[in-house]
Design a protein around this motif. Structure first.
Motif, PDB file in Angstrom:
ATOM      1  N   VAL A  90      -1.536  -1.449  -9.078  1.00 34.18           N
ATOM      2  CA  VAL A  90      -1.862  -2.768  -8.532  1.00 34.18           C
ATOM      3  C   VAL A  90      -3.240  -3.187  -9.027  1.00 34.18           C
ATOM      4  O   VAL A  90      -4.186  -2.405  -8.969  1.00 34.18           O
ATOM      5  N   PRO A  91      -3.379  -4.412  -9.524  1.00 36.27           N
ATOM      6  CA  PRO A  91      -4.678  -4.864 -10.034  1.00 36.27           C
ATOM      7  C   PRO A  91      -5.617  -5.315  -8.919  1.00 36.27           C
ATOM      8  O   PRO A  91      -5.316  -5.159  -7.728  1.00 36.27           O
ATOM      9  N   ALA A  95      -6.838 -10.800  -9.436  1.00 33.89           N
ATOM     10  CA  ALA A  95      -5.655 -10.873 -10.307  1.00 33.89           C
ATOM     11  C   ALA A  95      -4.404 -11.147  -9.487  1.00 33.89           C
ATOM     12  O   ALA A  95      -3.523 -11.919  -9.903  1.00 33.89           O
ATOM     13  N   VAL A  96      -4.287 -10.521  -8.320  1.00 31.50           N
ATOM     14  CA  VAL A  96      -3.111 -10.706  -7.460  1.00 31.50           C
ATOM     15  C   VAL A  96      -2.974 -12.160  -7.018  1.00 31.50           C
ATOM     16  O   VAL A  96      -1.864 -12.656  -6.807  1.00 31.50           O
ATOM     17  N   TYR A  97      -4.104 -12.870  -6.920  1.00 34.34           N
ATOM     18  CA  TYR A  97      -4.046 -14.259  -6.474  1.00 34.34           C
ATOM     19  C   TYR A  97      -3.823 -15.246  -7.623  1.00 34.34           C
ATOM     20  O   TYR A  97      -3.825 -16.465  -7.402  1.00 34.34           O
ATOM     21  N   GLU A  98      -3.599 -14.748  -8.831  1.00 32.99           N
ATOM     22  CA  GLU A  98      -3.194 -15.622  -9.940  1.00 32.99           C
ATOM     23  C   GLU A  98      -1.677 -15.799  -9.891  1.00 32.99           C
ATOM     24  O   GLU A  98      -0.943 -14.822  -9.733  1.00 32.99           O
ATOM     25  N   ASP A  99      -1.212 -17.043 -10.034  1.00 34.77           N
ATOM     26  CA  ASP A  99       0.241 -17.256  -9.988  1.00 34.77           C
ATOM     27  C   ASP A  99       0.850 -17.487 -11.373  1.00 34.77           C
ATOM     28  O   ASP A  99       2.029 -17.838 -11.493  1.00 34.77           O
ATOM     29  N   ASP A 100       0.064 -17.277 -12.416  1.00 38.89           N
ATOM     30  CA  ASP A 100       0.539 -17.359 -13.794  1.00 38.89           C
ATOM     31  C   ASP A 100       0.348 -15.977 -14.423  1.00 38.89           C
ATOM     32  O   ASP A 100      -0.732 -15.375 -14.294  1.00 38.89           O
ATOM     33  N   TYR A 101       1.377 -15.481 -15.103  1.00 36.55           N
ATOM     34  CA  TYR A 101       1.318 -14.111 -15.611  1.00 36.55           C
ATOM     35  C   TYR A 101       0.188 -13.910 -16.615  1.00 36.55           C
ATOM     36  O   TYR A 101      -0.549 -12.921 -16.545  1.00 36.55           O
ATOM     37  N   PRO A 127       3.550 -12.518  -4.827  1.00 33.64           N
ATOM     38  CA  PRO A 127       3.680 -13.396  -3.648  1.00 33.64           C
ATOM     39  C   PRO A 127       3.768 -12.612  -2.339  1.00 33.64           C
ATOM     40  O   PRO A 127       3.176 -13.018  -1.331  1.00 33.64           O
ATOM     41  N   LYS A 128       4.477 -11.503  -2.359  1.00 36.10           N
ATOM     42  CA  LYS A 128       4.606 -10.711  -1.130  1.00 36.10           C
ATOM     43  C   LYS A 128       3.304  -9.954  -0.825  1.00 36.10           C
ATOM     44  O   LYS A 128       2.940  -9.793   0.352  1.00 36.10           O
ATOM     45  N   ILE A 129       2.616  -9.478  -1.863  1.00 35.43           N
ATOM     46  CA  ILE A 129       1.322  -8.825  -1.632  1.00 35.43           C
ATOM     47  C   ILE A 129       0.351  -9.819  -1.005  1.00 35.43           C
ATOM     48  O   ILE A 129      -0.371  -9.501  -0.053  1.00 35.43           O
ATOM     49  N   ARG A 130       0.338 -11.052  -1.539  1.00 36.15           N
ATOM     50  CA  ARG A 130      -0.550 -12.089  -0.993  1.00 36.15           C
ATOM     51  C   ARG A 130      -0.169 -12.424   0.452  1.00 36.15           C
ATOM     52  O   ARG A 130      -1.047 -12.669   1.299  1.00 36.15           O
ATOM     53  N   GLU A 131       1.127 -12.440   0.725  1.00 33.71           N
ATOM     54  CA  GLU A 131       1.596 -12.778   2.071  1.00 33.71           C
ATOM     55  C   GLU A 131       1.029 -11.805   3.103  1.00 33.71           C
ATOM     56  O   GLU A 131       0.557 -12.216   4.167  1.00 33.71           O
ATOM     57  N   ILE A 132       1.068 -10.515   2.782  1.00 34.85           N
ATOM     58  CA  ILE A 132       0.516  -9.523   3.700  1.00 34.85           C
ATOM     59  C   ILE A 132      -1.012  -9.598   3.713  1.00 34.85           C
ATOM     60  O   ILE A 132      -1.650  -9.533   4.774  1.00 34.85           O
ATOM     61  N   ASP A 133      -1.613  -9.773   2.540  1.00 36.87           N
ATOM     62  CA  ASP A 133      -3.070  -9.774   2.441  1.00 36.87           C
ATOM     63  C   ASP A 133      -3.692 -10.888   3.279  1.00 36.87           C
ATOM     64  O   ASP A 133      -4.751 -10.695   3.883  1.00 36.87           O
TER      65      ASP A 133
END
Length: 245
Positions: A90-91, A95-101, A127-133
């Motif tokens: 996991v980055p 990076a997790v909050y970027e929605d473009d690869y 998206p799911k990581i962000r949802e929990i975060d």
């Protein structure tokens, strides 16, 4: 829906339809349910109250990533042998909050040492990581714990990784799924429950993973689970970075 009496725990996995959860009443082992909800917040606020929610999703995202990823991933892989590829690196939170690869890879490169891009499989989980975060807090982590199905199966399988893969070439492997189901049955879960047709948007592997996670949720509640690593760290928001099993 459950009537609420008893002590309830949940094992949770992400699925196409949202989140699949196996919820179990620890005071009545035969009282278990399979549910699919659209958001993780639905589980946090679920009735009956879920004392422990054991979810297969990274919790705690550092600003920078060192060699091998977060501590939980590095520690879990050491126990999984042939199954260690199931643990994604996991980055950083940025990076997790970027929605473009492409942007996610660029951000990951500048926030990791050595520089490392993001795998496509991990990117699809963002998206799911962000949802929990966005929901998590140090207070909530008394209930919500990060788990990983293959580490759960390792724990349940006398601390040996499963000999058969769950998937082969990105397709479900029936023999590997049957092996995991049989292990869960040996731990007291009902074969008929595990063999039910999953709801729309939920795969058989999702159901079995959630069931395994529910057994780890019970271990967490009873105080017999342990964090990987034992000397876990916290991210810049104070969130614990540990996989439990």
């Amino acid at each position: 829906m459950p009537d609420g009496a008893g002590t309830w725990v949940a094992g949770v996995d992400g699925c196409k339809a949202g989140w699949v959860a196996v919820i179990r009443n620890l005071d009545a082992p035969e009282d278990l349910k399979l549910i699919v909800v659209p958001t993780f917040a639905d589980l946090v606020g679920f009735t009956p109250h879920l004392a422990i929610i054991a979810v297969d999703m990274p919790i705690g995202l550092p600003d920078r990533i060192g060699p091998g990823g977060r501590g939980p991933e590095k520690t879990a892989r050491k126990h999984l042998g042939m199954r260690q590829s199931s643990v994604f690196t996991v980055p950083s939170r940025a990076a997790v909050y970027e929605d473009d690869y492409a942007k996610a890879c660029a951000t990951a490169l500048t926030t990791s040492e050595p520089p490392k891009k993001v795998s496509k499989q991990c990117f699809f989980l963002f998206p799911k990581i962000r949802e929990i975060d966005t929901l998590m807090s140090p207070k909530l982590e008394t209930r919500v714990h990060e788990v990983h199905p293959e580490l759960a199966f390792w724990r349940l399988n006398d601390e040996a990784e499963m000999s058969l893969p769950k998937k082969v070439k990105s397709r479900a492997n029936p023999a590997g799924l049957d092996q995991r189901r049989d292990l869960l049955v040996s731990k007291g879960l009902l074969k008929e429950f595990l063999d039910q047709t999953p709801p729309r948007g939920c795969g058989r592997d999702d159901l079995l993973d959630a069931a395994a996670n529910s057994l780890i949720a019970e271990r967490i509640f009873s105080g017999t689970a342990e964090p990987f690593p034992k000397d876990f760290q916290r991210d810049e928001r104070g969130l614990r970075m540990a996989i439990w099993a």
